[in-house]
Design a protein around this motif. Sequence first.
Motif, mmCIF file in Angstrom:
data_model
loop_
_atom_site.group_PDB
_atom_site.id
_atom_site.type_symbol
_atom_site.label_atom_id
_atom_site.label_comp_id
_atom_site.label_asym_id
_atom_site.label_seq_id
_atom_site.Cartn_x
_atom_site.Cartn_y
_atom_site.Cartn_z
ATOM 1 N N UNK A 76 67.193 -15.011 20.462
ATOM 2 C CA UNK A 76 67.510 -16.231 21.204
ATOM 3 C C UNK A 76 68.190 -17.274 20.339
ATOM 4 N N UNK A 77 67.776 -17.371 19.087
ATOM 5 C CA UNK A 77 68.327 -18.367 18.161
ATOM 6 C C UNK A 77 69.677 -17.939 17.587
ATOM 7 N N UNK A 78 70.124 -16.745 17.929
ATOM 8 C CA UNK A 78 71.397 -16.229 17.430
ATOM 9 C C UNK A 78 72.555 -16.781 18.254
ATOM 10 N N UNK A 79 73.746 -16.283 17.979
ATOM 11 C CA UNK A 79 74.937 -16.807 18.654
ATOM 12 C C UNK A 79 75.363 -15.975 19.866
ATOM 13 N N UNK A 80 74.476 -15.157 20.415
ATOM 14 C CA UNK A 80 74.799 -14.406 21.622
ATOM 15 C C UNK A 80 75.074 -15.359 22.787
ATOM 16 N N UNK A 81 76.013 -14.975 23.645
ATOM 17 C CA UNK A 81 76.285 -15.749 24.858
ATOM 18 C C UNK A 81 75.275 -15.436 25.952
ATOM 19 N N UNK A 82 74.825 -14.201 25.959
ATOM 20 C CA UNK A 82 73.840 -13.758 26.940
ATOM 21 C C UNK A 82 72.904 -12.768 26.266
ATOM 22 N N UNK A 83 71.741 -12.561 26.888
ATOM 23 C CA UNK A 83 70.759 -11.623 26.343
ATOM 24 C C UNK A 83 70.159 -10.831 27.508
ATOM 25 N N UNK A 84 70.119 -9.508 27.336
ATOM 26 C CA UNK A 84 69.558 -8.641 28.370
ATOM 27 C C UNK A 84 68.204 -8.104 27.936
ATOM 28 N N UNK A 96 66.942 -3.749 35.442
ATOM 29 C CA UNK A 96 65.783 -3.219 36.161
ATOM 30 C C UNK A 96 65.779 -1.692 36.066
ATOM 31 N N UNK A 97 64.617 -1.057 36.282
ATOM 32 C CA UNK A 97 64.555 0.399 36.166
ATOM 33 C C UNK A 97 65.192 1.146 37.335
ATOM 34 N N UNK A 132 70.777 -12.954 35.812
ATOM 35 C CA UNK A 132 71.533 -11.796 36.250
ATOM 36 C C UNK A 132 70.668 -10.554 36.260
ATOM 37 N N UNK A 133 71.087 -9.561 37.035
ATOM 38 C CA UNK A 133 70.380 -8.282 37.121
ATOM 39 C C UNK A 133 71.376 -7.148 36.916
ATOM 40 N N UNK A 134 71.060 -6.240 35.993
ATOM 41 C CA UNK A 134 71.831 -5.015 35.832
ATOM 42 C C UNK A 134 71.088 -3.895 36.540
#
Length: 246
Positions: A26-34, A65-66, A83-85
């Motif tokens: 979370x503290x990294x530079x990612x724009x999004x996290x899954x 989701x599974x 969002x949902x994948x």
Amino acid sequence: TQFLNKKKIINGWIHSSCTVSAEIIGASSFDSITIDLQHGIIDIVECKTIIQVLKKYNKFIIVRVPSNEIGIINKCLDAGANGIICPLVNNKADCLHFLKNCFYPDKGIRSFGPTISNIYYDDYVKKANDYILPFVMLETKESLHNLDEILNIKDLKLLYIGPYDLSINLGFKLDDVFKKKEMLSLYLNILLKAKKMGKKVAIHCSGGQTAKYFLKKGFDMVTLSTDLNLLKISIQQQMKIINGKK
């Protein structure tokens, strides 16, 4: 959503239920996290806790989701996912079913009960249909065969390519996933078709090198790798240094 207006989105991926690991990501530079409920070692309660950890970092939070099942999709959205994948979307009917599961009426069939989302957002129910982002995974022979009809669905904004499953489905080894010309051409052809239909495209990668390659090719979003894989790679690199192999 505003998220889709970003260029070159870099996505992190969580397989571990460890909240300390989630803090680091979370503290990294990612724009999004899954958060991965399909293959990650995570249940819905742990997923809720990880979402709460990530919220303070102002990241776009996605849950894979599974399965294409309204119960788990609703729980993840009610817990605050943006969002949902959905895996294994093979045809138009699968895609329409998934989209309906993500949206409130009249757009969909999602039921009311935004237990935690109500805390994070004002007027959540009024706004949710506008900023919830469904991702459809393209990872089977059948989905490739039905790609045109999937791309023609109006409410679908983004495709997520699963290169490992696609490779297995097409008879290639996992080592070939980013090496075989046939596979690389396939990913780029999917990108071209999707762009013509005004869709964004994401792809799962194995590290910085492949992520950079696909961004240069015009992909809108890349997943760098999983948290556990990045940990494994880092340990291997440091052990090589200790052992004088690097």
